[in-house]
Motif scaffolding. Structure first.
Motif, mmCIF file in Angstrom:
data_model
loop_
_atom_site.group_PDB
_atom_site.id
_atom_site.type_symbol
_atom_site.label_atom_id
_atom_site.label_comp_id
_atom_site.label_asym_id
_atom_site.label_seq_id
_atom_site.Cartn_x
_atom_site.Cartn_y
_atom_site.Cartn_z
ATOM 1 N N LEU A 122 -40.673 57.049 5.290
ATOM 2 C CA LEU A 122 -41.271 58.534 5.067
ATOM 3 C C LEU A 122 -39.914 59.332 4.313
ATOM 4 N N ARG A 163 -37.220 57.351 10.642
ATOM 5 C CA ARG A 163 -37.979 57.758 9.707
ATOM 6 C C ARG A 163 -37.804 57.089 8.411
ATOM 7 N N ALA A 176 -41.640 64.714 3.486
ATOM 8 C CA ALA A 176 -42.968 64.508 4.133
ATOM 9 C C ALA A 176 -42.956 64.677 5.652
ATOM 10 N N VAL A 177 -41.901 64.285 6.292
ATOM 11 C CA VAL A 177 -41.615 64.441 7.736
ATOM 12 C C VAL A 177 -41.613 65.966 8.161
ATOM 13 N N GLU A 221 -42.671 68.278 6.407
ATOM 14 C CA GLU A 221 -43.929 69.145 6.340
ATOM 15 C C GLU A 221 -44.706 68.895 7.356
ATOM 16 N N GLN A 222 -44.874 67.444 7.757
ATOM 17 C CA GLN A 222 -45.796 66.980 9.040
ATOM 18 C C GLN A 222 -45.266 67.652 10.383
ATOM 19 N N ALA A 223 -44.031 68.021 10.447
ATOM 20 C CA ALA A 223 -43.578 68.634 11.779
ATOM 21 C C ALA A 223 -43.494 69.952 11.745
#
Length: 117
Positions: free
Chosen positions: A29, A24, A33-34, A36-38
């Motif tokens: 990142l 990460r 952010a990670v 939310e994306q996951a």
């Protein structure tokens, strides 16, 4: 550290978490952010990166160990590799071509077009 069958569940989970965090960070990142994306909470990602996990994942590791698959977890989240520039600084030049293997003795029979054995 390599992941082996001799490591405890906690040690494997900590190593996987550290690798996730390193990956990460290498991608610049944030945890938010990670997460939310996951589709997970930031706290869940924090727990994964620190090696704190749910019982189900520990059970998964035990089953993998019982099936002789613990070493294959090494491929799940590989250790991060340095950038090409860092590799040059650390190791010098890398090979660009393989020399190939010597060919085995070939069959001595005559080859003809379109005929199969």
């Amino acid at each position: 550290m390599n992941i082996t069958a001799q490591l405890t569940d906690d040690a494997i989970l900590r190593e996987l978490g550290a690798r996730l965090a390193a990956t990460r960070l290498a991608q610049n990142l944030t945890q938010a952010a990670v997460a939310e994306q996951a589709g997970v909470s930031k706290r869940t990602l924090e727990r994964l990166e620190s090696g704190e996990v749910a019982t189900q994942l520990s059970g998964f590791l035990r089953v993998c160990r019982a099936l002789g698959l613990a070493e294959r977890l090494e491929l799940l989240v590989p250790a991060p590799t340095p950038s090409p520039m860092a590799q040059l600084k650390l190791e010098g030049r890398r090979r660009q071509r393989a020399s190939g293997k010597p060919t085995a003795a070939r069959e001595t029979g005559a080859w003809t077009w379109g005929k199969s054995k």
